[in-house]
Structure formats: C-alpha cells, structure tokens
Write an enzyme that holds these catalytic residues in place. Structure first.
Site, PDB file in Angstrom:
ATOM      1  N   LYS A  22       0.837  -1.216   0.000  1.00 30.29           N
ATOM      2  CA  LYS A  22       0.000   0.000   0.000  1.00 30.29           C
ATOM      3  C   LYS A  22       0.864   1.255   0.000  1.00 30.29           C
ATOM      4  CE  LYS A  22      -1.782   1.581   4.083  1.00 30.29           C
ATOM      5  NZ  LYS A  22      -1.469   2.996   4.303  1.00 30.29           N
ATOM      6  N   ASN A  23       1.869   1.284   0.885  1.00 31.61           N
ATOM      7  CA  ASN A  23       2.644   2.524   1.029  1.00 31.61           C
ATOM      8  C   ASN A  23       3.604   2.766  -0.127  1.00 31.61           C
ATOM      9  OD1 ASN A  23       1.268   3.019   3.331  1.00 31.61           O
ATOM     10  ND2 ASN A  23       2.958   2.593   4.745  1.00 31.61           N
ATOM     11  N   ARG A 100      -4.630  10.525   4.482  1.00 30.28           N
ATOM     12  CA  ARG A 100      -3.599  11.557   4.571  1.00 30.28           C
ATOM     13  C   ARG A 100      -2.651  11.530   3.370  1.00 30.28           C
ATOM     14  NH1 ARG A 100      -2.082  14.038   8.675  1.00 30.28           N
ATOM     15  NH2 ARG A 100      -0.024  13.885   7.768  1.00 30.28           N
ATOM     16  N   CYS A 124      -3.887  12.816  13.245  1.00 27.63           N
ATOM     17  CA  CYS A 124      -4.675  11.593  13.249  1.00 27.63           C
ATOM     18  C   CYS A 124      -4.382  10.870  14.543  1.00 27.63           C
ATOM     19  CB  CYS A 124      -4.383  10.727  12.034  1.00 27.63           C
ATOM     20  SG  CYS A 124      -2.801   9.933  12.119  1.00 27.63           S
ATOM     21  N   ARG A 129       1.328  14.674  12.942  1.00 28.19           N
ATOM     22  CA  ARG A 129       1.638  14.512  11.519  1.00 28.19           C
ATOM     23  C   ARG A 129       1.757  15.831  10.762  1.00 28.19           C
ATOM     24  NH1 ARG A 129      -0.634   8.709   9.787  1.00 28.19           N
ATOM     25  NH2 ARG A 129       1.273   8.866   8.595  1.00 28.19           N
ATOM     26  N   PRO A 130       2.779  16.623  11.083  1.00 27.32           N
ATOM     27  CA  PRO A 130       2.981  17.899  10.399  1.00 27.32           C
ATOM     28  C   PRO A 130       3.444  17.722   8.951  1.00 27.32           C
ATOM     29  CG  PRO A 130       4.837  17.434  11.837  1.00 27.32           C
ATOM     30  CD  PRO A 130       3.842  16.332  12.047  1.00 27.32           C
ATOM     31  N   ASP A 132       5.526  20.335   7.600  1.00 27.55           N
ATOM     32  CA  ASP A 132       6.477  21.446   7.446  1.00 27.55           C
ATOM     33  C   ASP A 132       7.618  21.118   6.477  1.00 27.55           C
ATOM     34  OD1 ASP A 132       7.050  19.684   9.772  1.00 27.55           O
ATOM     35  OD2 ASP A 132       8.921  20.827   9.846  1.00 27.55           O
ATOM     36  N   ASP A 314       5.309   0.659  11.931  1.00 26.75           N
ATOM     37  CA  ASP A 314       4.071   0.033  11.460  1.00 26.75           C
ATOM     38  C   ASP A 314       3.963  -1.449  11.844  1.00 26.75           C
ATOM     39  OD1 ASP A 314       3.350   2.459  10.443  1.00 26.75           O
ATOM     40  OD2 ASP A 314       3.649   1.956   8.338  1.00 26.75           O
ATOM     41  N   ILE A 336       8.876   7.018  16.636  1.00 29.07           N
ATOM     42  CA  ILE A 336       8.471   7.769  15.440  1.00 29.07           C
ATOM     43  C   ILE A 336       7.206   8.584  15.693  1.00 29.07           C
ATOM     44  CG2 ILE A 336       7.869   7.617  12.974  1.00 29.07           C
ATOM     45  CD1 ILE A 336      10.700   6.596  13.539  1.00 29.07           C
ATOM     46  N   ARG A 407      -8.396  -0.596   5.073  1.00 28.12           N
ATOM     47  CA  ARG A 407      -7.489   0.384   4.448  1.00 28.12           C
ATOM     48  C   ARG A 407      -6.168  -0.267   4.040  1.00 28.12           C
ATOM     49  NH1 ARG A 407      -5.620   4.382   8.130  1.00 28.12           N
ATOM     50  NH2 ARG A 407      -4.350   4.766   6.299  1.00 28.12           N
TER      51      ARG A 407
END
Ligand code: UD1
Length: 430
Positions: A22-23, A100, A124, A129-130, A132, A314, A336, A407
């Site tokens: 997925k990622n 996201r 979330c 979860r910025p 920047d 994960d 993380i 998901r």
C-alpha cells in the site's frame, strides 16, 4: 459497521500470498501525474486507501482503468493511469480527510502545472503529523506557499528550481513528494537526510523508468537532475513488508508455520532478527519467507522503532501483541509517533500485562493466556494487533471498526482462513 469475529486457539499453517505494498502504491499512483502518458501499475493491492487515491485523481482529471491480472500465478489487479489534461488542481478536504497520503499530489501537480491547492490533512490518532518539511522544501525550490481556509495554496513562476535541501527528519512522505517534484525542476536538487524505506526505492525505480535522472537510491542523499518531461512506464509494485511482517507474527503467535509467498526478506531484516531472537525459525527463500514457531517456546525481546532499516513503527503494535504471550519481559519503545500505544488498553482487556511509561515506552510481561473480548482500535496496525491477540486468545474476540483494516489488509479473512484461522466478518448496516 462491519466487525470481525475470531475464535482463538487454532494453530495456523500454510501459505499466504503477500500483496503489493500500500505505502508504495500510493506515491506510485501520484507519480503518474507527472506525465501526460499512461503509467501502468501491476501487483496492485485492492484496498480502500487505493480506492480513495483513485477517486482523488479521477476528480483531478485522471483516466483510470483496472484489469484482472496474474503475478507469479496469483490473481491480482493492474491499474493504468493517464492524466492528459487536469480538470482541476484541487485536492479537496473530503478526499484528504479520508486518507492523509493524498498529500502526494502536491509535488507532482505543482511541478507539472505550476499551481495546486491541497486541503491540510490535520492530525490523526497516532500523532500530529505535520507537513512542514514538504512545504519548506517546496519553498526552497521557489514555490510560493500560502495557507488559507485550511488549504495549502502553492504556486510557481515558470518551473520549480533545483535546490540543496536538508530534511530535519527523514520523512517518508516528504522524501517522495520532493523527489517527484524535483524530477521536473530546473537543474539539480539534492535531498540530504532523505528516508530510505524500500517504498521510496520502488518510487525511484518507476521515476527512472519514466525518464527521471536520480542517483542515491537506498541512501540518505538523493541527487536529482531535472528533465523537461517524463513519459509513461509499466511497473510492478513491491511486496508489502508490513503485511508480510503482520502474517509472520500470526504464525509466531499461534505456534504455527506460514510461508509468506512474494515476501522480500531484504526489506524485513530487523523484524526477522527479533523473531529469531524470540526463538522462531525463519527460513529465507528466493521468493518467500517461512516463519515457523512449531513447538517453540517464545521469549520476550526489546524492540525500538526507528527509521528504515530500523524496526518499523508500522509493526510495533503487532509485535507487542506477540510479546504479550512470550515468556519474560519486553521493553517496547516507540520513537516515530507520539501516540502509538492505543492498542495497549484493549490488549489489557484481553488479559495482557503491560505498563506504559510516558508516551514512548511500555513494558510487556508475558502471560500464559489471553482471553477473547469485544475490542476496537483507532488505527490500521493497532487493529491488526487485536486480530493477532484474538487468534491466540481463549474464546471469542470481536474486533470492531473493521474499516481501519480494510485500508491496509487485502482479503484479510480469506488469507487467515486459508491457513486455518476461525475468523469471519459480520456484516452490519452503517
Ligand atoms: C509513512 C507511512 C506510515 C509510517 C511512517 C513512518 C505512508 C502512506 N505512511 O507516513 O505508515 O508509519 O511513514 O514509517 O507511507 N514529520 C515532520 N514534518 C514533516 C513530515 C514528518 O516532523 O513535514 C515527522 C512526523 O511527525 C514523524 C516522522 O517525521 O514523527 C516520520 O513521518 P513520515 O515519515 O513523514 O511519515 P508519513 O510519510 O506520514
């Protein structure tokens, strides 16, 4: 909302085909926005996150086709993406709030069209979860960024300009976004402290096939020479290392033996070391991985999440479920995300012995048995940890909020049933 019912206690044995990652698939889909030609992705997982990304691209003007296909004899899906012309340059709130990773449209659309508007994703369950790094890097490449009414408005005069950028954190999302943007920028872009996750290597392979000039794959320094245009390509999505690790734990926690077909051991070095240290046999084959815990007594191990090739955040929740039934104590440290122990109270309701210290560490003391209970989780991987606990618990476990699992885990019940789990989905109207 659907639920999953598990009757625990079955030893799992057999083979599970590991789907495309997925990622990896999510940024690969967005890479197709960099060209007006067709990009074809094979070995695509069928997941709600992929459907969400496809819907976002379709509303921006991408024509998408889906075909049934076979990879290594397994039925899978192939998708083709073609964005000849954008119909709009906006990623609206209703799409971004569902997923996201919608922020992956930012770099490619800005680089190709000179303008993009993206709803800010917000935080979330697992953390703030910025964005920047994504935004400041694009500014260094000459973009004008404004935040208005919850949207990022990004503009460039002409083309993005190559820049020498140093990330303060090795962000996966920012690495993919800036990498894609830099392929069509003027001149050379250097990314220092880039993330090195295998999904980024997969994106680099596709971009190079599309005509991009990139050096430094699998290192933290990426050098990109911008080109005028990119062309179409065909690419096979890599196997999902997190899905493989999750089913590896399913074998370990049930004292079973599962061959993970298509899993790549090279992307799972640290989790494999932990499994071996716990007493599980792991056999690496060319195109599969065999996880065998038959007649083994598992002993707890400390795990500490880190950027790749460190232990993946994960897989933290799934390994914590395993530590719950291993002998002795295990220290689990999450480095993380600031809020990634939400599975702990639910595991404790099933009889686990866990003490959380602050946001970042938890001591798990192994117990002889867990007992089934109705549980729910607030994110994808935590939900799978509860499935794992249910597989080994005495009696019935009902896992609520199954949409999290949909998901990221393709054909979850089918795959687990195929290796002997007593698991079923209970359909319920919303
Ligand atoms: C991706 C994965 C997610 C995984 C995570 C870390 C996808 C779709 N999601 O998420 O499953 O848990 O990598 O392996 O691939 N950060 C900043 N500023 C930024 C961006 C990130 O400070 O602009 C920080 C985050 O707060 C976090 C760390 O960097 O502490 C890692 O985040 P990042 O690698 O960006 O995660 P994602 O790409 O969102």
């Amino acid at each position: 909302m659907d639920k999953i019912k598990i009757i625990g206690g079955n030893r799992l044995e057999g083979k599970i085909y590991i789907s495309g990652a997925k990622n990896a698939a999510l940024p690969l889909i967005c890479a197709s926005l960099l060209t007006d030609e067709t990009v074809t992705l094979t070995n695509m997982p069928i997941l709600s996150d992929i459907r969400s990304m496809n819907a976002l691209l379709e509303q921006m003007g991408t024509a998408i086709d889906c075909f049934d296909d076979f990879v290594d004899g397994h039925p899978t899906k192939t998708y083709s993406y073609r964005t000849q012309k954008f119909s709009n340059l906006i990623a609206p709130y209703d799409y971004v709030r569902k997923m996201r990773a919608s922020y992956y449209v930012l770099g490619p659309v800005l680089a190709r069209e000179g303008h993009v508007e993206l709803s800010l994703p917000g935080g979330c369950a697992i953390g703030a979860r910025p964005m920047d790094i994504h935004l400041s890097s694009l500014e260094q490449m000459g973009a004008k960024i404004e935040i208005k009414n919850g949207y990022v408005h990004a503009d460039i005069d002409g083309k993005l300009k190559g820049a020498h950028i140093t990330f303060h954190t090795a962000s996966v999302g920012a690495t993919c976004n800036i990498l894609m943007a830099a392929t069509l920028a003027e001149g050379e872009t250097i990314i220092e402290n880039a993330a090195k996750e295998p999904e980024i290597g997969d994106l680099i392979d596709l971009l190079i096939d599309m005509g991009a000039k990139i050096e430094g794959k699998d290192t933290s320094r990426l050098v990109i020479q911008g080109v005028d245009t990119l062309h179409g390509a065909r690419h096979k999505v890599i196997a999902d290392r997190i899905e493989a690790g999750s089913y590896g734990v399913a074998a370990a926690i049930t004292g079973g033996r599962i061959e993970l077909i298509n899993a790549q051991a090279s992307t799972l070095r640290t989790p494999i070391e932990i499994l071996k240290a716990m007493g599980v046999d792991v056999e690496e084959k060319e195109n599969s991985l065999i996880i065998d815990a038959t007649n083994k007594t598992l002993v707890g191990q400390d795990i500490m999440t880190d950027y790749y090739p460190g232990f993946p955040t994960d897989l933290q929740a799934q390994f914590m479920a395993l530590m719950c039934v291993a002998e002795g104590a295990s220290l689990v440290t999450e480095n993380i995300w600031e809020n990634r122990f939400m599975h702990v109270p639910e595991l404790m309701r099933m009889g686990a012995n866990i003490n959380v210290h602050g946001h970042a560490s938890a001591i798990v003391r192994g117990v002889k048995k867990l007992s089934g209970a109705p549980v729910m989780a607030t994110d994808l991987r935590a939900s799978f940890a509860l499935i794992l606990a249910g597989l080994v618990a005495e009696g019935e476990t009902i896992v609520n909020r199954v949409y999290h699992l949909d998901r990221g885990y393709e054909k979850l019940e089918e795959k687990l049933k195929g290796v002997g789990a007593n698991i079923e989905r209970i359909k319920e109207a919303d």
